[in-house]
Design an enzyme around this catalytic site. Structure first.
Site, PDB file in Angstrom:
ATOM      1  N   ASN A   1      14.282  35.212   0.729  1.00  0.00           N
ATOM      2  CA  ASN A   1      13.576  34.029   1.210  1.00  0.00           C
ATOM      3  C   ASN A   1      12.373  34.475   2.036  1.00  0.00           C
ATOM      4  O   ASN A   1      12.538  34.963   3.145  1.00  0.00           O
ATOM      5  CB  ASN A   1      14.545  33.185   2.053  1.00  0.00           C
ATOM      6  CG  ASN A   1      13.864  32.057   2.789  1.00  0.00           C
ATOM      7  OD1 ASN A   1      12.747  31.665   2.455  1.00  0.00           O
ATOM      8  ND2 ASN A   1      14.536  31.533   3.799  1.00  0.00           N
TER       9      ASN A   1
ATOM     10  N   CYS B   1      10.135  32.577   5.868  1.00  0.00           N
ATOM     11  CA  CYS B   1      10.273  32.732   7.326  1.00  0.00           C
ATOM     12  C   CYS B   1       8.958  33.169   7.958  1.00  0.00           C
ATOM     13  O   CYS B   1       8.169  33.883   7.351  1.00  0.00           O
ATOM     14  CB  CYS B   1      11.303  33.802   7.655  1.00  0.00           C
ATOM     15  SG  CYS B   1      12.792  33.640   6.731  1.00  0.00           S
TER      16      CYS B   1
ATOM     17  N   THR C   1      11.874  24.579   0.003  1.00  0.00           N
ATOM     18  CA  THR C   1      11.575  23.193   0.373  1.00  0.00           C
ATOM     19  C   THR C   1      10.097  23.004   0.727  1.00  0.00           C
ATOM     20  O   THR C   1       9.406  23.938   1.112  1.00  0.00           O
ATOM     21  CB  THR C   1      12.411  22.765   1.588  1.00  0.00           C
ATOM     22  OG1 THR C   1      12.224  23.723   2.636  1.00  0.00           O
ATOM     23  CG2 THR C   1      13.891  22.691   1.244  1.00  0.00           C
TER      24      THR C   1
ATOM     25  N   GLY D   1      15.123  19.752  -6.401  1.00  0.00           N
ATOM     26  CA  GLY D   1      15.470  18.393  -6.797  1.00  0.00           C
ATOM     27  C   GLY D   1      16.302  18.253  -8.054  1.00  0.00           C
ATOM     28  O   GLY D   1      16.515  17.139  -8.536  1.00  0.00           O
TER      29      GLY D   1
END
Lengths: 304, 246
Positions: free
Chosen positions: A128, A131, A194, A245
């Site tokens: 990820n 950050c 997101t 989604g």
């Protein structure tokens, strides 16, 4: 018979459906609900080098067809994840998992990846890069091609497991970030994280979320996610895990047509705890309806 | 946790903005007072977590009392009997009434009063002496007084403006009562804090927090306790007095 099998960097998945990191914990809450072994894989709760409580509450705001979260990477730290959470998950889930890692410095990413590398259960390391870089002015690693590439190289240097970089959509040009990660040696990409969003409480006239802003997910972002997967697929050769989604089997098929080799389901797990099971169960019938006999064959099929 | 379709048997206004709904369906997962249910509403993405007010196992009915505070609960308020709702049941730890002493107080504030009814009945049925203290802002907001009385549970009402019962918050009633040996409380956080400070005995406190999933998956409602992070939805909503960090 529809063949649901798909492959990520040599890892064969029974089907493309993977619960997304942060919406499935370490599987513990879902194991009593259905047999987790039906899942293609599981992307475990985002893990950092040290334990984190995360952000103050309220951390959740509802939106039309979605929600905003600002959990702030609450997790018990990589050591506890490897020595306690993964063994516990292994009692419910026998297949390789995807370890989602985060860091606030290049060194932290590398340390976290190195520890995950020692866990046999981990089939893929998902990085990820959304950050903030505390040594780089707090700007997210994932918004700068050079920083995203640096994280990719640092993680690749400490593990032989496939490394997938999970991209943030909060950028001007996601394709340039995707290409930078590919050039830096990423084995694959996961997108999208997101979208940065916000809600204001009309009664208090202040942001709903304590941290003011958070990550927007849910069906509302599906078209944005699909578009980005489509664009990135045109620009890279490495496999893509598509997400954003996804709530139905039809969404999974759309994502694969856009270029995803596998698909993660996030927010849907929170409102329907059986969402992944329901999607997997309906995939064969939905695929058949569209004349698809093998999901692997439709990857990127929407491109001319 | 179970998911089920429930039929609305009743949905009536019992005070300004307060409604009581009876839902019929599979209530087998609703086992402990203080638990909550999580309800899907058409047109709203997240479910609405609402505490269980009472259960009727023979009829398969659970009752909730909710405040119409936002668009979701306002939509609920306009629902009519015969309609169905998708409900997750059996959520949260609930109150552990085995830990109660002989003389127990149940304390509820405003929209936190409803779950204390089933809790008080369970305590009564286990042979404890139970007294209820229910606090509201004004007389017109007072709910459940007759219900507690009909169940044989002494109830003391407080109102902030003094329009009914004792004037002040629930703690105003505590001064006149014999010291309990255990308390169960649900209400706004300032009330919980006041009860915590005003009582010397042990107790359990039911907290509220904005939730994502309601079953422990998203970490949206975490709080810090003496024993580390806890999820209000899964490890709570009830916390033991001695573990609470304010």
């Amino acid at each position: 018979m529809v063949n649901l099998q798909t492959t990520l960097s040599g890892l064969v998945l029974d089907n493309p459906v993977i619960p997304a990191s942060g919406t499935f914990g370490f599987g513990e809450e879902f194991a009593p609900l259905y047999d987790l072994n039906i899942l293609g894989s599981i992307s475990i709760k985002g893990t950092t080098q040290n334990p984190r409580f995360g952000n103050p509450t309220p951390r959740i705001a509802e939106c039309t067809a979605g929600l905003i979260n600002s959990v702030g990477l609450q997790n018990p730290g990589v050591e506890k994840v490897v020595t306690q959470e993964l063994p516990r998950l292994a009692t419910h889930y026998k297949k390789p998992v995807i370890a989602n890692i985060s860091g606030f410095s290049i060194e932290e990413y590398a340390a976290c990846a190195a520890r995950m590398d020692q866990a046999e259960q981990v089939g893929i390391i998902e990085v990820n890069v959304s950050c903030p870089n505390v040594h780089g002015g707090g700007i997210s690693f994932g918004t700068d091609p050079a920083a995203a590439a640096a994280v990719t190289r640092a993680v690749k240097a400490v593990t032989d497991k496939p490394v997938y970089i999970k991209l943030t959509p909060n950028v001007t040009d996601i394709v340039s970030i995707a290409k930078a990660c590919e050039e830096a040696g990423a084995d694959g990409l996961a997108l999208i994280n997101t979208l940065l969003g916000m809600r204001i409480d009309l009664k208090r006239k202040k942001p709903v979320i304590a941290n003011k802003m958070g990550g927007f997910s849910g069906p509302a972002i599906f078209p944005v996610a699909l578009r980005m997967v489509y664009q990135v697929y045109e620009a890279v050769k490495i496999p893509i895990i598509g997400m954003g989604g996804v709530s139905t089997a039809d969404d999974v098929i759309e994502m694969m047509l856009a270029g995803a080799s596998a698909v993660q389901v996030g927010a849907a797990n929170l409102v329907n705890p059986w969402a992944c099971r329901d999607i997997i169960e309906s995939l064969p019938e939905r695929a058949q309806k569209y004349g698809i006999s093998s999901l692997a064959e439709i990857i990127g099929g929407a491109h001319i | 946790m179970k998911q089920g379709l429930f039929e609305i048997k009743e949905n009536v206004r019992i005070a300004p903005d307060m409604y009581e709904m009876a839902l019929q369906g599979d209530i087998s997962a609703v086992t402990v007072p203080g638990q909550f249910v999580n309800i899907t509403l058409d047109g709203f993405y997240l479910r609405r977590p609402i505490s269980v007010h009472d259960v009727d196992p023979a009829a398969g009915i659970l009752r909730i009392i909710y405040k119409a505070v936002g668009k979701g609960t306002e939509a609920m308020a306009s629902m009519t009997p015969g309609g169905t709702l998708d409900v997750l049941t059996g959520l949260g730890n609930g109150f552990d009434i085995q830990r109660a002493g002989k003389n127990t107080l149940v304390i509820g504030g405003g929209a936190g009063a409803p779950p204390m009814f089933w809790t008080a009945k369970a305590l009564r049925d286990s042979g404890r002496n139970v007294t209820a203290v229910l606090g509201f802002n004004t007389a017109e907001e007072v709910i459940l007084q007759q219900k507690f009385e009909a169940a044989g549970i002494p109830v003391i009402i407080t109102t902030a403006d003094g329009s009914l019962g004792i004037k002040g918050f629930v703690t105003a009633a505590l001064a006149d009562l014999p010291a309990p040996d255990y308390t169960f409380s649900c209400g706004p956080e300032p009330m919980l804090r006041a009860v915590y400070d005003a009582t010397a005995c042990g107790g359990q406190f039911s907290f509220e927090e904005r939730m994502g999933c309601g079953f422990g998956a998203c970490m949206g409602c975490s709080c810090e306790t003496k024993y580390g992070a806890k999820r209000i939805c899964k490890d709570g909503p009830v916390l033991e007095k001695e573990e609470i960090l304010w």
